[in-house]
Structures are given as structure tokens and as C-alpha cells.
Design a protein around this motif. Structure first.
Motif, PDB file in Angstrom:
ATOM      1  N   ASP A 157       0.841  -1.188   0.000  1.00  0.00           N
ATOM      2  CA  ASP A 157       0.000   0.000   0.000  1.00  0.00           C
ATOM      3  C   ASP A 157       0.880   1.244   0.000  1.00  0.00           C
ATOM      4  O   ASP A 157       2.112   1.159   0.019  1.00  0.00           O
ATOM      5  CB  ASP A 157      -0.970  -0.017   1.184  1.00  0.00           C
ATOM      6  N   GLN A 158       0.274   2.418  -0.016  1.00  0.00           N
ATOM      7  CA  GLN A 158       1.059   3.648  -0.148  1.00  0.00           C
ATOM      8  C   GLN A 158       1.919   3.947   1.074  1.00  0.00           C
ATOM      9  O   GLN A 158       2.820   4.787   1.014  1.00  0.00           O
ATOM     10  CB  GLN A 158       0.137   4.834  -0.428  1.00  0.00           C
ATOM     11  N   ASN A 159       1.673   3.223   2.168  1.00  0.00           N
ATOM     12  CA  ASN A 159       2.478   3.384   3.372  1.00  0.00           C
ATOM     13  C   ASN A 159       3.547   2.312   3.499  1.00  0.00           C
ATOM     14  O   ASN A 159       4.267   2.259   4.496  1.00  0.00           O
ATOM     15  CB  ASN A 159       1.576   3.375   4.608  1.00  0.00           C
ATOM     16  N   GLY A 160       3.637   1.438   2.515  1.00  0.00           N
ATOM     17  CA  GLY A 160       4.661   0.399   2.525  1.00  0.00           C
ATOM     18  C   GLY A 160       4.239  -0.906   3.150  1.00  0.00           C
ATOM     19  O   GLY A 160       5.044  -1.829   3.261  1.00  0.00           O
ATOM     20  N   ALA A 206       1.865  10.211  -2.615  1.00  0.00           N
ATOM     21  CA  ALA A 206       2.460   9.472  -1.500  1.00  0.00           C
ATOM     22  C   ALA A 206       2.945   8.098  -1.958  1.00  0.00           C
ATOM     23  O   ALA A 206       3.981   7.606  -1.485  1.00  0.00           O
ATOM     24  CB  ALA A 206       1.445   9.333  -0.368  1.00  0.00           C
ATOM     25  N   ALA A 207       2.207   7.489  -2.891  1.00  0.00           N
ATOM     26  CA  ALA A 207       2.621   6.191  -3.427  1.00  0.00           C
ATOM     27  C   ALA A 207       3.895   6.314  -4.261  1.00  0.00           C
ATOM     28  O   ALA A 207       4.767   5.431  -4.231  1.00  0.00           O
ATOM     29  CB  ALA A 207       1.491   5.583  -4.259  1.00  0.00           C
ATOM     30  N   VAL A 208       4.033   7.412  -5.007  1.00  0.00           N
ATOM     31  CA  VAL A 208       5.278   7.650  -5.747  1.00  0.00           C
ATOM     32  C   VAL A 208       6.449   7.762  -4.769  1.00  0.00           C
ATOM     33  O   VAL A 208       7.502   7.136  -4.958  1.00  0.00           O
ATOM     34  CB  VAL A 208       5.171   8.920  -6.610  1.00  0.00           C
ATOM     35  N   ASN A 209       6.280   8.546  -3.728  1.00  0.00           N
ATOM     36  CA  ASN A 209       7.345   8.694  -2.735  1.00  0.00           C
ATOM     37  C   ASN A 209       7.683   7.358  -2.079  1.00  0.00           C
ATOM     38  O   ASN A 209       8.848   7.066  -1.803  1.00  0.00           O
ATOM     39  CB  ASN A 209       6.928   9.706  -1.668  1.00  0.00           C
ATOM     40  N   GLN A 210       6.656   6.547  -1.837  1.00  0.00           N
ATOM     41  CA  GLN A 210       6.889   5.232  -1.235  1.00  0.00           C
ATOM     42  C   GLN A 210       7.677   4.329  -2.187  1.00  0.00           C
ATOM     43  O   GLN A 210       8.581   3.597  -1.756  1.00  0.00           O
ATOM     44  CB  GLN A 210       5.559   4.577  -0.880  1.00  0.00           C
ATOM     45  N   GLN A 214      11.306   2.695  -1.383  1.00  0.00           N
ATOM     46  CA  GLN A 214      11.556   1.254  -1.449  1.00  0.00           C
ATOM     47  C   GLN A 214      12.745   0.906  -2.337  1.00  0.00           C
ATOM     48  O   GLN A 214      13.122  -0.257  -2.437  1.00  0.00           O
ATOM     49  CB  GLN A 214      10.314   0.545  -1.967  1.00  0.00           C
ATOM     50  N   GLY A 215      13.318   1.909  -3.006  1.00  0.00           N
ATOM     51  CA  GLY A 215      14.511   1.683  -3.808  1.00  0.00           C
ATOM     52  C   GLY A 215      14.293   1.577  -5.294  1.00  0.00           C
ATOM     53  O   GLY A 215      15.254   1.347  -6.045  1.00  0.00           O
ATOM     54  N   ALA A 216      13.061   1.765  -5.762  1.00  0.00           N
ATOM     55  CA  ALA A 216      12.814   1.686  -7.203  1.00  0.00           C
ATOM     56  C   ALA A 216      13.472   2.863  -7.916  1.00  0.00           C
ATOM     57  O   ALA A 216      13.335   4.003  -7.502  1.00  0.00           O
ATOM     58  CB  ALA A 216      11.317   1.681  -7.481  1.00  0.00           C
ATOM     59  N   GLN A 237       6.739  18.069  -3.977  1.00  0.00           N
ATOM     60  CA  GLN A 237       6.367  17.087  -2.958  1.00  0.00           C
ATOM     61  C   GLN A 237       6.500  15.649  -3.442  1.00  0.00           C
ATOM     62  O   GLN A 237       6.868  14.764  -2.661  1.00  0.00           O
ATOM     63  CB  GLN A 237       4.927  17.318  -2.506  1.00  0.00           C
ATOM     64  N   TYR A 238       6.192  15.399  -4.728  1.00  0.00           N
ATOM     65  CA  TYR A 238       6.041  14.014  -5.184  1.00  0.00           C
ATOM     66  C   TYR A 238       6.952  13.585  -6.327  1.00  0.00           C
ATOM     67  O   TYR A 238       7.236  12.389  -6.454  1.00  0.00           O
ATOM     68  CB  TYR A 238       4.584  13.779  -5.625  1.00  0.00           C
ATOM     69  N   PHE A 239       7.408  14.496  -7.162  1.00  0.00           N
ATOM     70  CA  PHE A 239       8.074  14.076  -8.391  1.00  0.00           C
ATOM     71  C   PHE A 239       9.525  14.527  -8.522  1.00  0.00           C
ATOM     72  O   PHE A 239      10.187  14.144  -9.486  1.00  0.00           O
ATOM     73  CB  PHE A 239       7.260  14.547  -9.605  1.00  0.00           C
ATOM     74  N   ASN A 240      10.014  15.292  -7.595  1.00  0.00           N
ATOM     75  CA  ASN A 240      11.395  15.765  -7.660  1.00  0.00           C
ATOM     76  C   ASN A 240      12.320  14.729  -7.029  1.00  0.00           C
ATOM     77  O   ASN A 240      12.716  14.840  -5.873  1.00  0.00           O
ATOM     78  CB  ASN A 240      11.525  17.118  -6.952  1.00  0.00           C
TER      79      ASN A 240
END
Length: 426
Positions: A157-160, A206-210, A214-216, A237-240
Motif C-alpha cells: 500500500d502507499q504506506n509500505g 504518497a505512493a510515488v514517494n513510497q 523502497q529503492g525503485a 512534494q512528489y516528483f522531484n
């Protein structure tokens, strides 16, 4: 028997491509041959053809600010796979739509790409059948197994964690398309599926950041919504994420920009119609769309996002969409296996197909430089792409923002992959 089939194919003006030939059953007084959804008699596919093909969006359109929609289109008239038989002669048909061999052939890709890499797929809601459907797709085409048990597939999930969101049949179709396209293009890569709690940008972000946490190093996003003045905040916040190749679908509504494809930090991926031909490449491409607009790959000039330093087109002082492209026309679509909300094999399109394809190409090309924004790589290797020079997705001024031509254009960007050079760190 086989000579009859070949003769029927010749009469239909079709080319049987690797893993994309669906053969119909022998019926009544004659031989019925079902054409692959990806093969057409003409080079390129007009928007009228796409309408005749019959498609539907698998996800609902956004109804409120900051809400995103997945950009997958499924063929509603696609020939379903089945076997043909006559007496003692029988054979299993392959699914309609392009398979891994077709995409690897069209874009000059290795058959064993992606080893050692993890590609993340970010989508909203849950697909409870994601892993089992993926297993069927990969087994069909002889790809290595990719399961939780062998460490190749992971769903979070978006929280890992494993508190997955509510299942949704529309987004499940998107998830199936995404994981299948990553598998087709980078069959030896690991797949990380990150499911956001909702289709709101805050949850998807938040899912992108997760995924990055996770190392992707490769993250595909096949969704979009209207631009607004908060997009630059979402950018930071999400894409940089320097050192991570983030790909985003450009949209399925023809000329016009969507977010997050308009983010200055991502690779915006447009769409083409892909057809086999007799050229040395064996394939040709045109813009997915038509000058009438309303459907086809998205493109245009952002209303809010600044122009990244690697873009040099002069008709848009802000961020121009797209950067590169790949097949997206449902009339020349790809084979997908989906059972949660689907009945098995189907033919899909939309720039939801082209985004994971390009994410897979980046993974094939190797790990990005730690401080790089990989969106710039194709701009350093423009000669290593297939330049798409015909077709349009609407009417606009300056015309290159909606009409293909030599060099850069909005609907297809710099072109489509021709090997891996254009996606490799300089």
C-alpha cells in the motif's frame, strides 16, 4: 491446412507478427480467421478507425479538483483467443494484440532486459488478482515467473504495508495493463506495485514517494487530470526525485495538457499507432489521434509548470508535453490478461500502455545517474529514436504542439525507442 490460413491472411492484407496472431475457429462451410487487433491493412490508424474499433475507458473521469483518472482504454470488439481445428489438425491461438516479441521487435529491445532492476507501478485502489493474472500473462509468452515467492513481485500500500485499499474493477484493468507491459519490455526486472488509497493526487503522490523509498529507480504513472495552480507544489512534494526515471502518460483526450505529465521532473510519454510494414525496421508509426481532436495522445504547453532546461522548442515558453512516445492506439493495441472486472484476455491501449513501456526501456538501459533527471536523456540522443513524422491529435498553433513532423513534436515528443541509447545516462 496451414496454406489455407496463410492464403486467408494474405487476402486480408495482414501480417502475422510474433505473439500477436489470433486464429479463428473453422466454422460451417469455410475457414474463419480472426485478425490480430494490432494489425491493419494501412500504415497508421485514423481516429475514425479507432472509433470503429470500439473502446471504453476502464476508469471514471475526474469529478473534483486534484482527482486523477487512469488512462487505460480497452477494446470492446477485440477478437478473443481461441483454438482452430480441422480433423486431426489443431493448434492453440495466441491472444489478440501485440505481445512481448512484437514490442521488442518494434523498438529494438533485448529479449532479456531489466535484470537487477526494480520497476515500480503506481496506481489507485487494489487489484486482488494482480499476481495471479500476471502469472498467466508471463506463462503465455514464456517469460520468467515473477511471484512474491521468488522475490520478483511485491505489492504494497502507499504506506509500505499490506493494508491494501478497496478493490476497484476499473483500476484493476489499469494495473493489469501496467504490470503486463513492464513484463513485456523488461522481463527480468522485479515489479513493485504500489497501490494508493484513492485516486487523489495526494495519495498517488504518497505512493510515488513510497516507491522511491523502497529503492525503485523506475516509476510508471498511468493517470492524469486537469492542470491547476497547485501543480508546482505537487512537483516538489512528489516528483522531484533525482536519480529516478519517472514516466507519466500524456493523456487520452487528444490535444491538451494534463498533470502530472506536465511536471518538469518526469518523462511525459505520448502515444502512437504502431503497424507492421515491409520496411527494414518492419514497423511504422504515426500519431495516435486525428486533427479533429477529442481522442488520442495528449500534448501541449503547460499552463503552470516551467520549462526544463533540456527542452529547447521555441513555441512554448513553459513545459511542453510530451518527451517521447510508444504505442497507445487501442486499434493497434496490446494483449493484456485481466480477471478482476475482466474475463481474461483483452486488447488495451491508451497512453497507460506507453508509460510502462518507456519505464521498462529505461530499466533495460541501466540505472540512472544519481543526480540526473532521466527525462533529459533522450534530448542528448535524438538520433537514437524513431522519429514519428505523420499524424495529429487536434488543431493548434504553433502546429508542432499537435501535429507530427521531423524532429520534436508534441504528440510523440522526440520519437519512440530505437534500442536503448536514448534512455541511457550520458
Amino acid at each position: 491446412m496451414h496454406s489455407l490460413i496463410r492464403s486467408a491472411l494474405r487476402r486480408g492484407g495482414l501480417r502475422a507478427t510474433t505473439a500477436s496472431l489470433a486464429v479463428g475457429a473453422v466454422v460451417a462451410a469455410g475457414l474463419a480467421v480472426a485478425a490480430p487487433a494490432g494489425a491493419t491493412a494501412a500504415t497508421g490508424t485514423s481516429q475514425a478507425d479507432a472509433h470503429r474499433a470500439g473502446t471504453r475507458h476502464v476508469c471514471a473521469r475526474p469529478t473534483q479538483p486534484h482527482q486523477m483518472a487512469c488512462l487505460a482504454l480497452v477494446r470492446t470488439d477485440a477478437v478473443q483467443p481461441h483454438a482452430f481445428s480441422l480433423g486431426a489438425v489443431s493448434a492453440d491461438a495466441t491472444p489478440s494484440g501485440y505481445g512481448p516479441g512484437d514490442l521488442q521487435s518494434a523498438y529494438g529491445l533485448p529479449a532479456n532486459g531489466g535484470a537487477g532492476q526494480t520497476i515500480a507501478i503506481v496506481d489507485a485502489q487494489d487489484d486482488p488478482n494482480a499476481e495471479s493474472d500476471l502469472a498467466t500473462y508471463r506463462a503465455q509468452y514464456g517469460l520468467p515467473a515473477c511471484t512474491t515467492a521468488n522475490g520478483c513481485f511485491q505489492k504494497i500500500d502507499q504506506n509500505g504495508g499490506s493494508n491494501y485499499p478497496t478493490p476497484d474493477t476499473g483500476w484493476a484493468g489499469e494495473i493489469s495493463l501496467d504490470v503486463d507491459m513492464v513484463s513485456a519490455v523488461a522481463p527480468n526486472a522485479h515489479i513493485l506495485l504500489v497501490e494508493a488509497s484513492s485516486a487523489n493526487m495526494s495519495d498517488l503522490g504518497a505512493a510515488v514517494n513510497q516507491a522511491v523509498a523502497q529503492g525503485a529507480k523506475f516509476v510508471s504513472n498511468s493517470y492524469g487530470g486537469p492542470e491547476d495552480a497547485t501543480d508546482t507544489t505537487s512537483d516538489s512534494q512528489y516528483f522531484n526525485h533525482p536519480g529516478v526515471a519517472i514516466t507519466v502518460s500524456s493523456g487520452d483526450s487528444g490535444y491538451g495538457t494534463e498533470y502530472p505529465a506536465a511536471s518538469q521532473y518526469v518523462t511525459a510519454v505520448g502515444g502512437t499507432s504502431l503497424t507492421p510494414d515491409s520496411s527494414s525496421r518492419g514497423w511504422s508509426e504515426s500519431v495516435w489521434g486525428s486533427s479533429f481532436g477529442g481522442n488520442g495522445a495528449g500534448s501541449g504547453c503547460s499552463s503552470y509548470d516551467p520549462k526544463p532546461s533540456w527542452q529547447t522548442d521555441s513555441g512554448c515558453s513553459a513545459r511542453t508535453v510530451a518527451d517521447v512516445s510508444a504505442v497507445a492506439d487501442p486499434a493497434t493495441g496490446v494483449a493484456v490478461y485481466q480477471t478482476y472486472g475482466g474475463s481474461g484476455w483483452a486488447v488495451y491501449g491508451g497512453t497507460s500502455a506507453s508509460s510502462p513501456i518507456i519505464a521498462g526501456v529505461y530499466a533495460d538501459a541501466g540505472t540512472p545517474g544519481a543526480s540526473d533527471y532521466p527525462a533529459r536523456y533522450p534530448y542528448a540522443h535524438t538520433g537514437a529514436l524513431n522519429d514519428v513524422t505523420s499524424g495529429a491529435n487536434g488543431t493548434c498553433s504553433p502546429s508542432y504542439l499537435c501535429t507530427a513532423g521531423p524532429g520534436y513534436d508534441g504528440p510523440t515528443g522526440l520519437g519512440t525507442p530505437n534500442g536503448l541509447t536514448a534512455f541511457t545516462a550520458s
